[in-house]
Design a protein around this motif. Structure first.
Motif, PDB file in Angstrom:
ATOM      1  N   THR A  33      40.223  43.672  37.803  1.00  0.00           N
ATOM      2  CA  THR A  33      41.590  43.992  38.223  1.00  0.00           C
ATOM      3  C   THR A  33      42.385  42.734  38.522  1.00  0.00           C
ATOM      4  OG1 THR A  33      40.905  46.143  39.094  1.00  0.00           O
ATOM      5  CG2 THR A  33      42.966  45.222  39.942  1.00  0.00           C
ATOM      6  N   TRP A  34      41.774  41.780  39.190  1.00  0.00           N
ATOM      7  CA  TRP A  34      42.453  40.504  39.443  1.00  0.00           C
ATOM      8  C   TRP A  34      42.783  39.791  38.133  1.00  0.00           C
ATOM      9  CZ3 TRP A  34      38.834  38.398  43.905  1.00  0.00           C
ATOM     10  CH2 TRP A  34      39.073  39.129  45.066  1.00  0.00           C
ATOM     11  N   THR A  35      41.839  39.818  37.216  1.00  0.00           N
ATOM     12  CA  THR A  35      42.073  39.194  35.909  1.00  0.00           C
ATOM     13  C   THR A  35      43.181  39.918  35.164  1.00  0.00           C
ATOM     14  OG1 THR A  35      39.766  38.475  35.767  1.00  0.00           O
ATOM     15  CG2 THR A  35      41.005  38.588  33.707  1.00  0.00           C
ATOM     16  N   THR A  39      46.667  38.426  33.665  1.00  0.00           N
ATOM     17  CA  THR A  39      46.957  38.588  32.246  1.00  0.00           C
ATOM     18  C   THR A  39      48.322  39.236  32.047  1.00  0.00           C
ATOM     19  OG1 THR A  39      44.585  38.842  31.803  1.00  0.00           O
ATOM     20  CG2 THR A  39      46.097  39.526  30.068  1.00  0.00           C
ATOM     21  N   VAL A  40      48.630  40.240  32.851  1.00  0.00           N
ATOM     22  CA  VAL A  40      49.942  40.886  32.775  1.00  0.00           C
ATOM     23  C   VAL A  40      51.049  39.878  33.054  1.00  0.00           C
ATOM     24  CG1 VAL A  40      51.458  42.572  33.901  1.00  0.00           C
ATOM     25  CG2 VAL A  40      49.116  43.205  33.314  1.00  0.00           C
ATOM     26  N   SER A 183      39.633  32.550  30.379  1.00  0.00           N
ATOM     27  CA  SER A 183      39.739  31.445  31.340  1.00  0.00           C
ATOM     28  C   SER A 183      39.737  31.922  32.791  1.00  0.00           C
ATOM     29  CB  SER A 183      41.019  30.641  31.076  1.00  0.00           C
ATOM     30  OG  SER A 183      42.177  31.429  31.307  1.00  0.00           O
ATOM     31  N   THR A 184      39.995  33.202  33.001  1.00  0.00           N
ATOM     32  CA  THR A 184      40.171  33.721  34.360  1.00  0.00           C
ATOM     33  C   THR A 184      38.976  34.511  34.875  1.00  0.00           C
ATOM     34  OG1 THR A 184      42.568  33.869  33.980  1.00  0.00           O
ATOM     35  CG2 THR A 184      41.675  35.117  35.838  1.00  0.00           C
ATOM     36  N   VAL A 189      34.909  36.679  38.975  1.00  0.00           N
ATOM     37  CA  VAL A 189      33.678  37.388  39.314  1.00  0.00           C
ATOM     38  C   VAL A 189      33.076  36.815  40.591  1.00  0.00           C
ATOM     39  CG1 VAL A 189      31.296  37.843  38.608  1.00  0.00           C
ATOM     40  CG2 VAL A 189      33.155  38.141  36.970  1.00  0.00           C
ATOM     41  N   THR A 190      32.992  35.487  40.655  1.00  0.00           N
ATOM     42  CA  THR A 190      32.450  34.847  41.856  1.00  0.00           C
ATOM     43  C   THR A 190      33.289  35.178  43.076  1.00  0.00           C
ATOM     44  OG1 THR A 190      31.556  33.016  40.542  1.00  0.00           O
ATOM     45  CG2 THR A 190      31.827  32.637  42.903  1.00  0.00           C
TER      46      THR A 190
END
Length: 210
Positions: A33-35, A39-40, A183-184, A189-190
């Protein structure tokens, strides 16, 4: 356009950081979701800079479907209404619009987004006795909007109709999507694993002794 990752790799990474089997789906969904959000934003920024003065409606054309713990995937896409005319800018090619496309001339005012509005065409066509739309007879002249001059002995081209337009790729939606995700997501994940572990620990701490 799809970007695939080995979820088993993320699972091993999460466990190495101390996450439990219960926490891992939440962490991976959070990372996705953060990625997705980044991206959006990358797609919106590219949309506003790749096209010539896109309208607010066009800039609202990037849609998304977030991930959740039961569906570890997300989507970023161009909404259907905007895709109807943005697709040619993404893929390139030739478009033959329904009806002829008006190529503006100094006689037609463009709006603030560089487009020819219906009002401008209506104003241009106001004098029906002197102005007509279509292909003039004889001399193989092109279709367009013409004004009769010199007491109807000559005509002057005001705007040209084009049956098709060629487009180059101006908005590389798939490339932006792939580059941003690749790249994101690994770093997210970490971050998400640590975030979810902390939230679980906080939740467990608020329960108090049994």
């Amino acid at each position: 356009m799809q970007v695939r990752f080995d979820l088993k790799e993320w699972d091993r990474k999460a466990r190495a950081l101390g996450a439990t089997s219960k926490q891992i789906p939440y962490a991976l969904a959070t990372a996705m979701t953060w990625t997705m959000r980044e991206t959006v934003e990358a797609e919106k920024k590219a949309l506003s800079t790749s096209l010539d003065r896109p309208t607010p409606f066009t800039q609202q054309g990037v849609g998304f479907t977030p991930a959740n713990k039961g569906q570890l995937r997300f989507e970023v896409f161009i909404k259907d209404r905007q895709a109807a005319y943005l697709g040619i800018n993404v893929a390139g090619g030739t478009r033959s619009p329904v009806g002829a496309k008006v190529l503006a001339t100094p006689f037609i005012k463009r709006n603030s987004y560089g487009n020819v509005g219906r009002g401008a065409l209506k104003a241009l066509m106001g004098d029906r006795r002197r102005v007509f739309s279509g292909k003039p007879k004889g001399k193989n002249r092109p279709a367009g909007i013409w004004r009769r001059t010199n007491e109807n002995t000559t005509i002057r081209l005001l705007a040209l109709y084009s049956p098709s337009m060629k487009y180059i790729v101006r908005y590389d939606f798939p490339a932006i999507f792939e580059a941003t995700v690749r790249s994101t997501l690994p770093d997210k994940v970490t971050e998400a694993v640590m975030h979810v572990m902390a939230r679980f620990a906080m939740h467990e701490g608020t329960k108090g002794p049994g």
